[in-house]
Enzyme design. Structure first.
Site, PDB file in Angstrom:
ATOM      1  N   GLY A 328       0.800  -1.218   0.000  1.00 43.18           N
ATOM      2  CA  GLY A 328       0.000   0.000   0.000  1.00 43.18           C
ATOM      3  C   GLY A 328       0.831   1.266   0.000  1.00 43.18           C
ATOM      4  O   GLY A 328       2.054   1.254  -0.134  1.00 43.18           O
ATOM      5  N   GLN A 350       4.510   9.220   1.302  1.00 42.79           N
ATOM      6  CA  GLN A 350       4.968  10.066   0.204  1.00 42.79           C
ATOM      7  C   GLN A 350       5.482  11.425   0.661  1.00 42.79           C
ATOM      8  O   GLN A 350       6.383  12.000   0.047  1.00 42.79           O
ATOM      9  CB  GLN A 350       3.831  10.224  -0.804  1.00 42.79           C
ATOM     10  CG  GLN A 350       3.492   8.905  -1.495  1.00 42.79           C
ATOM     11  CD  GLN A 350       2.150   8.934  -2.213  1.00 42.79           C
ATOM     12  OE1 GLN A 350       1.316   9.809  -1.991  1.00 42.79           O
ATOM     13  NE2 GLN A 350       1.932   7.962  -3.086  1.00 42.79           N
ATOM     14  N   GLU A 618      -6.044  21.135  -1.162  1.00 42.66           N
ATOM     15  CA  GLU A 618      -6.191  20.204  -2.275  1.00 42.66           C
ATOM     16  C   GLU A 618      -7.499  20.360  -3.051  1.00 42.66           C
ATOM     17  O   GLU A 618      -8.561  20.559  -2.468  1.00 42.66           O
ATOM     18  CB  GLU A 618      -6.095  18.764  -1.760  1.00 42.66           C
ATOM     19  CG  GLU A 618      -4.737  18.482  -1.123  1.00 42.66           C
ATOM     20  CD  GLU A 618      -4.493  17.014  -0.884  1.00 42.66           C
ATOM     21  OE1 GLU A 618      -3.434  16.513  -1.291  1.00 42.66           O
ATOM     22  OE2 GLU A 618      -5.381  16.361  -0.286  1.00 42.66           O
ATOM     23  N   GLU A 640      -2.653  18.563  -3.957  1.00 40.97           N
ATOM     24  CA  GLU A 640      -3.083  17.917  -5.187  1.00 40.97           C
ATOM     25  C   GLU A 640      -3.996  18.886  -5.916  1.00 40.97           C
ATOM     26  O   GLU A 640      -4.890  19.487  -5.311  1.00 40.97           O
ATOM     27  CB  GLU A 640      -3.818  16.599  -4.912  1.00 40.97           C
ATOM     28  CG  GLU A 640      -2.895  15.448  -4.563  1.00 40.97           C
ATOM     29  CD  GLU A 640      -3.640  14.119  -4.461  1.00 40.97           C
ATOM     30  OE1 GLU A 640      -4.886  14.114  -4.602  1.00 40.97           O
ATOM     31  OE2 GLU A 640      -2.979  13.101  -4.242  1.00 40.97           O
ATOM     32  N   TYR A 643      -8.780  17.052  -9.598  1.00 38.10           N
ATOM     33  CA  TYR A 643      -8.770  15.897 -10.487  1.00 38.10           C
ATOM     34  C   TYR A 643      -9.631  16.116 -11.732  1.00 38.10           C
ATOM     35  O   TYR A 643      -9.406  15.492 -12.764  1.00 38.10           O
ATOM     36  CB  TYR A 643      -9.326  14.663  -9.760  1.00 38.10           C
ATOM     37  CG  TYR A 643      -8.451  14.047  -8.711  1.00 38.10           C
ATOM     38  CD1 TYR A 643      -7.183  14.527  -8.424  1.00 38.10           C
ATOM     39  CD2 TYR A 643      -8.908  12.938  -7.998  1.00 38.10           C
ATOM     40  CE1 TYR A 643      -6.396  13.941  -7.447  1.00 38.10           C
ATOM     41  CE2 TYR A 643      -8.128  12.336  -7.020  1.00 38.10           C
ATOM     42  CZ  TYR A 643      -6.870  12.843  -6.742  1.00 38.10           C
ATOM     43  OH  TYR A 643      -6.108  12.243  -5.781  1.00 38.10           O
TER      44      TYR A 643
END
Length: 742
Positions: A328, A350, A618, A640, A643
């Protein structure tokens, strides 16, 4: 602006005018016939004196808003030398307003309005002029509200607006029937049905059964309304604490070592196949942990909004793993004010931010962006291989306030003091500095309590303790008093319904907001939280407002909407771990998408000398973060991009492809940022391009250190790292590093 001769002239003129008003009232009373049919009226009461006052700005520290409502005609409020400006007073309750007296200093308002409001955000004008003459103005008005303000649109001089006194007269009442604020018994507080308090006499089986029940319910429950706090009084326990969503576990000692759990305090990701990238919204605080005999691994496999704060993992032979172990992924988290006797192993994590902590046997592991600040036992500086950004000290920080119990059984809240140029924890082998507040000074907020009642408690000088649950409000929570503490248990959530603002904090010293989540409602809010009104300019360098573990969510349990999320207008504000999130996924049956859970901007900073430690922003549709104030600093930034841009045309900033993840305004002359990551995953349309992740003025005093951009799985493109510097992150070259700019 210095005091001028006009200040001497105004006081006699005011005295004469008040004498004339008094004689007029007496004559009218004498001439009114006995038995007149006009009904008797209660005499208007001076409602504003001593109440909480706020202002759009102050000229300097000697002319605060409070000076206009202190009853002293020798003190005054004065504003910055610009238009518009305002002065506002909170009467503490709704009132009928019949008269407002303005005792101007020489710097007066030529054009201004008098306005009332029930919520501090929607205003009704009850008087307006464009021909104000200054001096003393006694104005008869007709209106009602809890808040009254002078809104000045044109100054009569080259200086600001300046008032010796702002006097509001009327009658309290005005039509509200809010229940009285319930006092809090600090020895037996009602912390709500979802707070579980254990002491050493509680049977181990009872504790473990409760923990198991909560975990079973909350393991996958990331969008439900349930919130829980599990609190341990000082002592020793045997327990395996496996934390699911929206569960906080905390000790009630003054030191983490006052509560020792023989067992675990852990987070696993088995529910998601070992993938911890959705292990959000949980917290472990103020505990020490001794692992069971023969076990050497504690697992804290989390991503955003999951603080491991003020903890002590005992045993030099032990390690804490920041991922699920062997499989994972995990994607970002916080260790703060924490002692790990052994080793920290980041594994597949990360990115990570560690602040003011102590690692007895150090740290191992690196992926994209690991930042260490004020950490004893941090690895050597090295970027990008391994990607370790190391900052020796933390320039100025206040640790998060926390609930504890004294030896006599009294519940209190400890408010840590500011620390300057600090390293290591605030508590290990030392006595933490700070102050302590009895819970009797707090209003304990239960779900279902109206914002009006909450504001009444604040106006009475109370601090706030939010119990676990979703607290739905339809008007802003207004924090006007300096040094107010607002503390949430169990990730207590304030949901802004009917398009309201969730919370407004005045431009005052030392407000602390901690452990609170803000949720957007289904009707668009202009902003979820505002720290300081627009135009704030007072210095709070010696006592800044601070936000600790404050999280924001737009979409998820329902289709939420908010134009802006957090706006910081005050100077010197400290952010200590925040996640601002426009949802990229949601509860079963709840849609998300470009035209559904809409949100332009995450964080907007207009104040000067604002510092962010551990900032996560994000998926917003325009700038993720925009910084307009000078002297700003960010230590660790995780982003991020959205999307879901449907195509390039839908995501253009003028002629520029997309919006930067972090924008420093062209007018800014000083700014610093360390350890920043921005990632693309344009899964709706992988052809979408972001021109650059960081957009800043080119200035030697605007400095960015250690940046990374990533095209996650090669889905989407980030053309440049910062301005026109740095390489392209795309399918062919997914990770790009840049160490400095300029």
């Amino acid at each position: 602006m210095t005091s001028r001769a006009t200040s001497v002239r105004l006081r006699p003129r005011r005295a004469v005018r008040h004498l004339l008003v008094g004689l007029t009232v007496a004559l009218v009373a004498a001439l009114t016939p006995t038995g007149a049919t006009t009904p008797a009226q209660a005499a208007p009461v001076l409602l504003s004196q001593g109440r909480t006052a706020t202002a759009s700005s102050t000229e300097n520290g000697g002319t605060p808003a409070a000076a206009a409502v202190d009853g002293n005609t020798g003190t005054r409020w004065s504003s910055a030398f610009s238009d518009p400006q305002w002065l506002q007073v909170d009467l503490g309750a709704r009132a009928t307003i019949t008269q407002v007296n303005l005792l101007w200093e020489g710097a007066y308002g030529r054009a201004f309005q008098l306005q009332t409001s029930d919520n501090g955000s929607t205003w009704t004008t009850i008087y307006s002029t464009t021909t104000g003459t200054g001096g003393t103005q006694n104005l008869t008005v007709s209106g009602a509200g809890r808040y009254v303000r002078m809104y000045g649109t044109a100054r009569g001089t080259g200086y600001g607006f300046s008032l010796w006194e702002f006097q509001v007269y009327g009658e309290t009442g005005g039509g509200t029937n809010e229940p009285p604020v319930t006092p809090t018994d600090p020895y037996n507080p009602n912390l709500g049905p979802n707070t579980f308090v254990f002491d050493p006499s509680t049977p181990t089986s009872t504790i473990q059964s409760r923990l198991n029940t909560l975990f079973t319910q909350q393991e996958t429950n990331q969008f439900g309304p349930q919130r829980y706090a599990v609190l341990f009084k000082p002592g020793t326990y045997t327990a395996d604490v496996n934390l699911g969503f929206f569960t906080q576990v905390a000790g009630l000692g003054m030191s983490p070592d006052d509560v020792n759990l023989n067992g675990h305090v852990r987070t696993e990701a088995f529910w998601f196949g070992g993938n911890a990238t959705q292990n959000f919204w949980r917290a472990a605080e103020n505990l020490s942990v001794t692992l069971p005999a023969g076990q050497t691994v504690e697992r804290w496999a989390v991503s955003q909004a999951a603080p491991y704060r003020r903890m002590h993992l005992r045993g030099a032979q032990n390690q804490i793993q920041l991922w699920n172990g062997g499989d994972g992924w995990s994607s970002g988290g916080l260790l703060a004010d924490t002692r790990i006797d052994g080793l920290v192993v980041s594994g597949s994590q990360q990115q990570w931010y560690s602040r003011n902590s102590e690692f007895g046997n150090g740290w191992t592991g690196s992926v994209w962006n690991m930042v260490f600040q004020g950490v004893n036992g941090a690895p050597a500086p090295s970027f990008p291989n391994p990607s370790h950004t190391v900052i020796a000290q933390t320039p100025q920080v206040r640790e998060k306030p926390f609930l504890y119990v004294t030896g006599s059984g009294e519940y209190r809240v400890f408010v840590p003091a500011l620390r300057t140029n600090s390293t290591g924890t605030s508590w290990y082998n030392k006595t933490p500095a700070g102050s302590s507040l009895s819970l009797s000074q707090f209003f304990v907020v239960q779900p279902g309590t109206s914002a009006a009642t909450i504001n009444t408690a604040l106006a009475q000088g109370k601090h706030l303790l939010f119990t676990p649950g979703v607290h739905r409000i339809t008007e802003p929570i207004q924090v006007n008093r300096a040094d107010t503490v607002i503390l949430g248990l169990g990730l207590a959530t304030i949901q802004a319904d009917n398009g309201t603002v969730g919370m407004r904090v005045a431009d005052v010293d030392g407000v602390k907001v901690a452990g609170i989540m803000f949720e957007a409602g289904t009707t668009n809010s202009p902003v979820l939280m505002e720290v300081g009104p627009s135009g704030s300019s007072a210095s709070h360098a010696s006592n800044p407002t601070s936000l600790h573990d404050v999280f924001f969510r737009i979409g998820g349990p329902h289709v939420g909407k908010a134009t802006n999320t957090l706006t910081v207008n005050s100077d010197n504000v400290i952010g200590d771990h925040m996640w601002l999130w426009r949802a990229d996924h949601a509860a079963s049956g709840v849609p998300t998408g470009w035209t559904l859970n809409t949100a332009d901007t995450g964080l907007t900073v207009n104040g000067d000398n604002v510092t962010m430690y551990g900032l996560f922003v994000e998926h917003y549709q325009k700038y993720q973060t925009i910084w307009n104030g000078n002297g700003g600093r960010t230590y660790f930034y995780q982003n991020e991009l959205p999307y879901d841009p449907p195509n390039q045309a839908a995501w253009m900033n003028g002629s520029t492809r997309g919006y930067a993840a972090y924008k420093v305004a062209d007018s800014v002359t000083s700014h610093q940022a360390f350890g920043l990551g921005s990632y693309s995953y344009f899964n709706v349309n992988p052809a979408v391009v972001e021109e650059r992740s960081f957009e800043v003025p080119t200035n030697p005093n605007v400095r960015f250190t250690n940046m990374v951009t990533v095209s996650l799985g090669g889905v989407g493109t980030i053309n440049r790292v910062i301005n026109n510097a740095g390489g392209t992150a795309n399918a062919a070259n997914q990770t790009v590093y840049l160490t400095t700019y300029p």
